[in-house]
Design a protein around this motif. Structure first.
Motif, PDB file in Angstrom:
ATOM      1  N   GLY A 226       0.791  -1.323  -0.030  1.00  0.00           N
ATOM      2  CA  GLY A 226      -0.103  -0.109   0.080  1.00  0.00           C
ATOM      3  C   GLY A 226       0.691   1.385   0.066  1.00  0.00           C
ATOM      4  O   GLY A 226       0.289   2.360   0.080  1.00  0.00           O
ATOM      5  N   LYS A 227       2.217   1.239   0.076  1.00  0.00           N
ATOM      6  CA  LYS A 227       2.883   2.281  -0.076  1.00  0.00           C
ATOM      7  C   LYS A 227       3.570   2.846  -1.360  1.00  0.00           C
ATOM      8  O   LYS A 227       3.603   1.748  -2.120  1.00  0.00           O
ATOM      9  CB  LYS A 227       4.198   2.124   0.882  1.00  0.00           C
ATOM     10  N   GLU A 228       4.015   3.788  -1.633  1.00  0.00           N
ATOM     11  CA  GLU A 228       4.400   4.164  -2.799  1.00  0.00           C
ATOM     12  C   GLU A 228       5.762   3.871  -2.980  1.00  0.00           C
ATOM     13  O   GLU A 228       6.775   4.724  -3.029  1.00  0.00           O
ATOM     14  CB  GLU A 228       4.427   5.742  -3.219  1.00  0.00           C
ATOM     15  N   ILE A 229       6.197   2.373  -2.784  1.00  0.00           N
ATOM     16  CA  ILE A 229       7.591   1.960  -2.796  1.00  0.00           C
ATOM     17  C   ILE A 229       7.409   0.758  -3.744  1.00  0.00           C
ATOM     18  O   ILE A 229       6.693  -0.158  -3.370  1.00  0.00           O
ATOM     19  CB  ILE A 229       8.000   1.746  -1.314  1.00  0.00           C
ATOM     20  N   ASP A 230       8.256   0.434  -4.535  1.00  0.00           N
ATOM     21  CA  ASP A 230       8.463  -0.840  -5.377  1.00  0.00           C
ATOM     22  C   ASP A 230       9.175  -1.727  -4.536  1.00  0.00           C
ATOM     23  O   ASP A 230      10.316  -1.798  -4.367  1.00  0.00           O
ATOM     24  CB  ASP A 230       9.415  -0.292  -6.621  1.00  0.00           C
ATOM     25  N   PRO A 231       8.336  -3.017  -4.299  1.00  0.00           N
ATOM     26  CA  PRO A 231       8.976  -3.779  -3.357  1.00  0.00           C
ATOM     27  C   PRO A 231      10.169  -4.670  -4.005  1.00  0.00           C
ATOM     28  O   PRO A 231      11.318  -5.239  -3.291  1.00  0.00           O
ATOM     29  CB  PRO A 231       7.826  -4.949  -3.277  1.00  0.00           C
ATOM     30  N   LEU A 232      10.056  -4.719  -5.477  1.00  0.00           N
ATOM     31  CA  LEU A 232      11.156  -5.522  -5.938  1.00  0.00           C
ATOM     32  C   LEU A 232      12.424  -4.795  -5.776  1.00  0.00           C
ATOM     33  O   LEU A 232      13.768  -5.156  -5.334  1.00  0.00           O
ATOM     34  CB  LEU A 232      10.993  -5.973  -7.402  1.00  0.00           C
ATOM     35  N   ARG A 233      12.407  -3.344  -6.045  1.00  0.00           N
ATOM     36  CA  ARG A 233      13.581  -2.440  -6.043  1.00  0.00           C
ATOM     37  C   ARG A 233      14.125  -2.472  -4.607  1.00  0.00           C
ATOM     38  O   ARG A 233      15.331  -2.525  -4.392  1.00  0.00           O
ATOM     39  CB  ARG A 233      13.183  -1.199  -6.396  1.00  0.00           C
ATOM     40  N   LEU A 234      13.226  -2.292  -3.601  1.00  0.00           N
ATOM     41  CA  LEU A 234      13.657  -2.257  -2.346  1.00  0.00           C
ATOM     42  C   LEU A 234      14.352  -3.667  -1.578  1.00  0.00           C
ATOM     43  O   LEU A 234      15.387  -3.738  -1.050  1.00  0.00           O
ATOM     44  CB  LEU A 234      12.167  -2.057  -1.473  1.00  0.00           C
ATOM     45  N   ASN A 235      13.747  -4.695  -2.355  1.00  0.00           N
ATOM     46  CA  ASN A 235      14.468  -5.959  -1.851  1.00  0.00           C
ATOM     47  C   ASN A 235      15.694  -6.306  -2.448  1.00  0.00           C
ATOM     48  O   ASN A 235      16.745  -6.657  -1.892  1.00  0.00           O
ATOM     49  CB  ASN A 235      13.553  -7.138  -2.176  1.00  0.00           C
ATOM     50  N   GLN A 236      15.842  -5.790  -3.677  1.00  0.00           N
ATOM     51  CA  GLN A 236      17.219  -5.580  -4.387  1.00  0.00           C
ATOM     52  C   GLN A 236      18.268  -4.911  -3.616  1.00  0.00           C
ATOM     53  O   GLN A 236      19.215  -5.235  -3.581  1.00  0.00           O
ATOM     54  CB  GLN A 236      16.999  -5.395  -5.962  1.00  0.00           C
TER      55      GLN A 236
END
Length: 315
Positions: A226-236
């Motif tokens: 629900g946040k304006e954050i890309d989870p894939l980019r964050l995990n990477q």
């Protein structure tokens, strides 16, 4: 009577005694107990501060200080994750050691600290050009940091909408097992969306009692939804430790400022520990009043450019 007796004894020295006295005051012998002799200085400081053999002591090279006739050196004492860095001044003849802080009478007394603190591209809130900057070196796993963070978030912007700019700096302690991964992830969030960093900041401290080293990745995944954050980019970013250099730089900065506990605050360079909001407010009010005439600290409004928003009043 004692003085006279000693004087008489010195006056009646035999040639052999004179030779021994001359030998004992030779330059080589005098240098042994010189403050410029690192071995002697270390022993001297170990006795002064009761540093036992388990504490590692490193003494830097001696360099000329701003005051003529005084040399200066940096001494670093380390024991496990704890460390302290001190500056000492030694007279050029090695006879005197000064433990203290040297100030430029024409400058802000906290100019040295202000010069060491980097605020560019750091998580912040408050008005650009504010009279006061408040910088917190914090650890996401530290309970005292959690309490301090809540007070700061609840009060700073509300009480000082234009006078104070707040900056968050990472100082994860090495004895906390998930503090550094949390710091790295926070910087990853900040890279993607600077405003979302504050959602992350508040979330981590709010969930501090639930987070462990084992479940941090899972908890982070729940936060992102629900946040304006890309989870894939964050995990990477987190997995590759892409922000580790930034966090390490913040840690090194804290150590250069002799920060040895969290949270540690710097109010226009003035070091403050964990203090209640009512007390901190008094410090802020004092500094705001002082800066009305001094104008030797605070934000430089010239150095930030922002895109206009519907709430900024810019067109």
């Amino acid at each position: 009577m004692v003085v006279l007796t000693l004087a008489a004894g010195l006056g009646a020295q035999t040639p052999a005694k004179k030779a021994a006295a001359k030998k004992s005051t030779s330059p080589a012998a005098a240098a042994v107990k010189s403050g410029l002799n690192k071995q002697h200085l270390e022993a001297y400081l170990r006795h002064m501060f009761m540093w036992n053999p388990q504490i590692k002591v490193e003494i830097g090279d001696f360099t000329p200080s701003p005051v003529r006739g005084l040399m200066q050196t940096t001494v670093r004492a380390t024991f496990g994750p704890a460390s302290e860095q001190l500056t000492f001044y030694v007279s050029s003849d090695g006879k005197h050691i000064l433990n203290g802080t040297m100030h430029d009478a024409a400058a802000n007394p906290f100019q040295r600290e202000i010069g060491k603190i980097t605020t560019s591209l750091q998580p912040s809130f408050g008005a650009p050009g504010a009279q006061v900057t408040l910088v917190a070196f914090s650890d996401f796993q530290c309970p005292h940091c959690r309490d301090e963070a809540k007070e700061l978030r609840d009060n700073v912007a509300k009480a000082y909408p234009t006078q104070v700019r707040f900056y968050f700096k990472d100082y994860p302690l090495s004895n906390h097992d998930w503090a550094k991964p949390a710091a790295l992830a926070g910087r990853c969030v900040f890279r993607q969306n600077p405003l979302a960093f504050w959602d992350y900041h508040d979330w981590v401290f709010d969930k501090q009692g639930e987070i462990t080293a084992a479940n941090f990745r899972e908890k982070l995944g729940a936060f992102v939804k629900g946040k304006e954050i890309d989870p894939l980019r964050l995990n990477q970013c987190s997995d590759r430790k892409e922000t580790e250099a930034e966090v390490n730089s913040s840690i090194a900065e804290a150590q250069s400022l002799r920060v040895n506990s969290t949270p540690t605050l710097f109010l226009n360079g003035r070091r403050l520990g964990r203090i209640p909001w009512a007390t901190l407010k008094q410090y802020i009010d004092f500094e705001i009043d002082y800066q009305k005439t001094a104008k030797n600290a605070g934000e430089q409004e010239c150095c930030e450019v922002r895109l206009p928003t519907p709430f900024s009043g810019q067109k």
